[in-house]
Design a protein around this motif. Structure first.
Motif, PDB file in Angstrom:
ATOM      1  N   ARG A 144     -32.881 -32.160  -5.559  1.00  0.00           N
ATOM      2  CA  ARG A 144     -31.774 -31.315  -4.970  1.00  0.00           C
ATOM      3  C   ARG A 144     -31.813 -30.086  -5.363  1.00  0.00           C
ATOM      4  NH1 ARG A 144     -28.658 -30.870  -0.968  1.00  0.00           N
ATOM      5  NH2 ARG A 144     -26.483 -30.531  -1.456  1.00  0.00           N
ATOM      6  N   ILE A 145     -32.035 -29.596  -6.485  1.00  0.00           N
ATOM      7  CA  ILE A 145     -32.009 -28.394  -7.027  1.00  0.00           C
ATOM      8  C   ILE A 145     -33.067 -27.482  -6.097  1.00  0.00           C
ATOM      9  CG2 ILE A 145     -32.588 -26.869  -8.887  1.00  0.00           C
ATOM     10  CD1 ILE A 145     -31.244 -28.663 -10.663  1.00  0.00           C
ATOM     11  N   VAL A 178     -26.154 -23.176  -6.690  1.00  0.00           N
ATOM     12  CA  VAL A 178     -26.640 -24.489  -6.801  1.00  0.00           C
ATOM     13  C   VAL A 178     -26.178 -25.421  -8.206  1.00  0.00           C
ATOM     14  CG1 VAL A 178     -29.155 -25.282  -7.571  1.00  0.00           C
ATOM     15  CG2 VAL A 178     -28.908 -23.500  -5.896  1.00  0.00           C
ATOM     16  N   LEU A 192     -31.744 -27.125  -2.676  1.00  0.00           N
ATOM     17  CA  LEU A 192     -30.696 -26.007  -2.600  1.00  0.00           C
ATOM     18  C   LEU A 192     -31.329 -24.535  -2.791  1.00  0.00           C
ATOM     19  CD1 LEU A 192     -27.829 -28.042  -4.289  1.00  0.00           C
ATOM     20  CD2 LEU A 192     -28.016 -27.449  -1.835  1.00  0.00           C
ATOM     21  N   TYR A 193     -31.957 -24.366  -3.790  1.00  0.00           N
ATOM     22  CA  TYR A 193     -32.388 -23.127  -4.285  1.00  0.00           C
ATOM     23  C   TYR A 193     -33.807 -22.470  -3.232  1.00  0.00           C
ATOM     24  CZ  TYR A 193     -33.830 -19.316  -7.235  1.00  0.00           C
ATOM     25  OH  TYR A 193     -34.335 -18.081  -7.778  1.00  0.00           O
ATOM     26  N   ARG A 225     -23.074 -26.944  -7.394  1.00  0.00           N
ATOM     27  CA  ARG A 225     -23.090 -27.960  -6.422  1.00  0.00           C
ATOM     28  C   ARG A 225     -23.634 -29.228  -6.993  1.00  0.00           C
ATOM     29  NH1 ARG A 225     -24.321 -26.377  -0.249  1.00  0.00           N
ATOM     30  NH2 ARG A 225     -22.931 -24.627   0.242  1.00  0.00           N
ATOM     31  N   VAL A 226     -24.529 -28.990  -8.064  1.00  0.00           N
ATOM     32  CA  VAL A 226     -25.305 -30.215  -8.501  1.00  0.00           C
ATOM     33  C   VAL A 226     -24.338 -30.505  -9.838  1.00  0.00           C
ATOM     34  CG1 VAL A 226     -27.560 -30.070  -7.795  1.00  0.00           C
ATOM     35  CG2 VAL A 226     -26.871 -28.965  -9.939  1.00  0.00           C
ATOM     36  N   THR A 238     -29.505 -25.944 -14.899  1.00  0.00           N
ATOM     37  CA  THR A 238     -30.016 -25.826 -13.748  1.00  0.00           C
ATOM     38  C   THR A 238     -31.290 -25.141 -13.868  1.00  0.00           C
ATOM     39  OG1 THR A 238     -27.759 -26.132 -12.806  1.00  0.00           O
ATOM     40  CG2 THR A 238     -29.407 -25.293 -11.143  1.00  0.00           C
ATOM     41  N   GLU A 283     -34.056 -37.260  -8.533  1.00  0.00           N
ATOM     42  CA  GLU A 283     -33.207 -36.800  -7.581  1.00  0.00           C
ATOM     43  C   GLU A 283     -32.440 -35.316  -7.690  1.00  0.00           C
ATOM     44  OE1 GLU A 283     -30.950 -36.544  -4.223  1.00  0.00           O
ATOM     45  OE2 GLU A 283     -32.558 -38.164  -4.687  1.00  0.00           O
ATOM     46  N   THR A 284     -32.298 -34.926  -9.188  1.00  0.00           N
ATOM     47  CA  THR A 284     -31.353 -34.011  -9.405  1.00  0.00           C
ATOM     48  C   THR A 284     -32.512 -32.727  -9.282  1.00  0.00           C
ATOM     49  OG1 THR A 284     -29.959 -35.046 -10.986  1.00  0.00           O
ATOM     50  CG2 THR A 284     -30.063 -32.621 -11.260  1.00  0.00           C
ATOM     51  N   GLU A 285     -33.546 -32.692  -9.511  1.00  0.00           N
ATOM     52  CA  GLU A 285     -34.485 -31.766  -9.691  1.00  0.00           C
ATOM     53  C   GLU A 285     -34.897 -31.516  -8.252  1.00  0.00           C
ATOM     54  OE1 GLU A 285     -37.731 -31.965 -12.288  1.00  0.00           O
ATOM     55  OE2 GLU A 285     -36.510 -32.922 -13.900  1.00  0.00           O
TER      56      GLU A 285
END
Length: 171
Positions: free
Chosen positions: A124-125, A139, A128-129, A142-143, A150, A120-122
């Motif tokens: 999301r990155i 980014v 966003l990016y 935000r995370v 990041t 999930e985190t990757e």
């Protein structure tokens, strides 16, 4: 329209021909740093000016006209770089892989499927990016991670996407 929006619209309308030419030249100089192709740079500048004027006409608060033009241009340049990165991922697929017959919609669907495989985190990155064209610093904020971590996760996610594409088309 608020007072600041009115001021921006008035400023944009009140700019002299020389001021507009100067702004255009500065935007072109910036755009040419992103792409050496004059027509592409010109398209970026025109899109920047068009979007800025659209925001003003929609009543969105734009405090400083010139600064907003450069902000939009930076976003467009960022999006162009992201597209180049995506194309590079595809270009890195091994020779002999049959990728030339794949259209952009199919490639986008495949990339979306690959994104679902990421933590999930990757994911999301990446969203966003790469898709929202946010700077890495924002980014990270935000995370809720450090800039360097990041950046590492972004590299890891890009590698995963590239390797998965290679496996998919290397068959």
């Amino acid at each position: 329209m608020s007072e600041s929006e009115h001021n921006v619209a008035s400023t944009a309308k009140a700019m002299t021909d020389n001021e507009l030419k100067e702004l255009y030249a500065m935007l072109m100089q910036s755009a040419l740093k992103a792409t050496p192709v004059f027509d592409e740079a010109q398209d970026l500048v025109q899109e920047s000016l068009t979007r800025t004027m659209e925001q003003i006409s929609l009543g969105v608060g734009v405090r400083y006209f010139k600064a907003y033009c450069f902000q939009v241009l930076a976003s467009l340049k960022s999006r162009m770089f992201k597209e180049q990165k995506r194309n590079q991922l595809v270009a890195d697929v091994p020779e002999g892989a049959s990728i030339s017959s794949v259209d952009n919609d199919s490639m986008d669907m495949l990339v979306e499927e690959i994104l679902l495989l990421l933590p999930e985190t990757e994911r999301r990155i990446i969203e966003l990016y790469d898709f929202d064209s946010l700077p890495l610093e924002e980014v990270a904020q935000r995370v809720g991670l450090s800039h360097s971590y990041t950046e590492r996760l972004l590299g890891k996610a890009h590698s995963f996407i590239k390797n998965t594409l290679s496996q998919h088309y290397g068959q």
